[in-house]
Design a protein around this motif. Structure first.
Motif, PDB file in Angstrom:
ATOM      1  N   TYR A 259      16.364  -2.000 -11.319  1.00  0.00           N
ATOM      2  CA  TYR A 259      16.102  -2.287  -9.906  1.00  0.00           C
ATOM      3  C   TYR A 259      17.411  -2.290  -9.121  1.00  0.00           C
ATOM      4  CZ  TYR A 259      14.447  -4.719  -5.735  1.00  0.00           C
ATOM      5  OH  TYR A 259      14.161  -5.054  -4.439  1.00  0.00           O
TER       6      TYR A 259
ATOM      7  N   ARG B 210      17.138   4.169  -3.512  1.00  0.00           N
ATOM      8  CA  ARG B 210      15.774   4.533  -3.904  1.00  0.00           C
ATOM      9  C   ARG B 210      14.800   3.384  -3.712  1.00  0.00           C
ATOM     10  NH1 ARG B 210      15.489   7.012  -9.485  1.00  0.00           N
ATOM     11  NH2 ARG B 210      13.344   7.346  -8.839  1.00  0.00           N
ATOM     12  N   ASN B 211      15.286   2.165  -3.668  1.00  0.00           N
ATOM     13  CA  ASN B 211      14.467   0.973  -3.415  1.00  0.00           C
ATOM     14  C   ASN B 211      15.032   0.236  -2.216  1.00  0.00           C
ATOM     15  OD1 ASN B 211      12.823   1.424  -5.601  1.00  0.00           O
ATOM     16  ND2 ASN B 211      13.552  -0.314  -6.798  1.00  0.00           N
TER      17      ASN B 211
ATOM     18  N   PRO C  51      15.090  -3.716  -0.816  1.00  0.00           N
ATOM     19  CA  PRO C  51      14.740  -5.073  -1.253  1.00  0.00           C
ATOM     20  C   PRO C  51      13.872  -5.802  -0.220  1.00  0.00           C
ATOM     21  CG  PRO C  51      16.970  -5.056  -0.410  1.00  0.00           C
ATOM     22  CD  PRO C  51      16.497  -3.623  -0.417  1.00  0.00           C
ATOM     23  N   THR C  52      13.088  -6.737  -0.718  1.00  0.00           N
ATOM     24  CA  THR C  52      12.368  -7.627   0.189  1.00  0.00           C
ATOM     25  C   THR C  52      13.392  -8.542   0.858  1.00  0.00           C
ATOM     26  OG1 THR C  52      12.091  -9.364  -1.474  1.00  0.00           O
ATOM     27  CG2 THR C  52      10.354  -7.664  -1.355  1.00  0.00           C
TER      28      THR C  52
ATOM     29  N   LYS D 184      18.609   1.272  -8.672  1.00  0.00           N
ATOM     30  CA  LYS D 184      17.841   1.969  -7.635  1.00  0.00           C
ATOM     31  C   LYS D 184      18.203   1.480  -6.238  1.00  0.00           C
ATOM     32  CE  LYS D 184      14.000   3.196 -10.605  1.00  0.00           C
ATOM     33  NZ  LYS D 184      12.618   2.907 -10.996  1.00  0.00           N
ATOM     34  N   LEU D 185      18.496   0.184  -6.110  1.00  0.00           N
ATOM     35  CA  LEU D 185      18.946  -0.337  -4.811  1.00  0.00           C
ATOM     36  C   LEU D 185      20.245   0.336  -4.387  1.00  0.00           C
ATOM     37  CD1 LEU D 185      18.508  -4.224  -4.933  1.00  0.00           C
ATOM     38  CD2 LEU D 185      17.267  -2.612  -3.501  1.00  0.00           C
TER      39      LEU D 185
ATOM     40  N   LYS E 248      18.401   2.218   3.897  1.00  0.00           N
ATOM     41  CA  LYS E 248      18.396   1.718   2.519  1.00  0.00           C
ATOM     42  C   LYS E 248      19.532   2.320   1.696  1.00  0.00           C
ATOM     43  CE  LYS E 248      14.715   4.758   0.849  1.00  0.00           C
ATOM     44  NZ  LYS E 248      13.382   4.769   0.236  1.00  0.00           N
TER      45      LYS E 248
END
Length: 66
Positions: free
Chosen positions: A35, A43-44, A46-47, A38-39, A4
């Motif tokens: 968002y 930290r995130n 994605p779907t 964070k991507l 990620k």
């Protein structure tokens, strides 16, 4: 480095190459700027649907500028 984090770095790299802000990318994707941030720092994650939208927008920007 985790997957990620690598993905986030690549999204950020392509976004910056295309000279668009996180805010503009978020607007184009109908997502929150937090968002996107964070991507980009890993930290995130994605779907699949969100990843497809990101790829579609970034690829279309690449084709427009060529």
């Amino acid at each position: 480095m985790e997957t990620k984090e690598l993905l986030g770095l690549k999204i950020k790299e392509v976004r910056k190459q295309r000279k668009i802000t996180q805010e503009k990318l978020a607007e184009m994707l109908d997502l929150d700027v937090g968002y996107i941030s964070k991507l980009e720092v890993g930290r995130n994650f994605p779907t699949i649907g969100t990843l497809e939208k990101i790829a579609s927008v970034l690829l279309s920007l690449i084709h427009i500028s060529e």
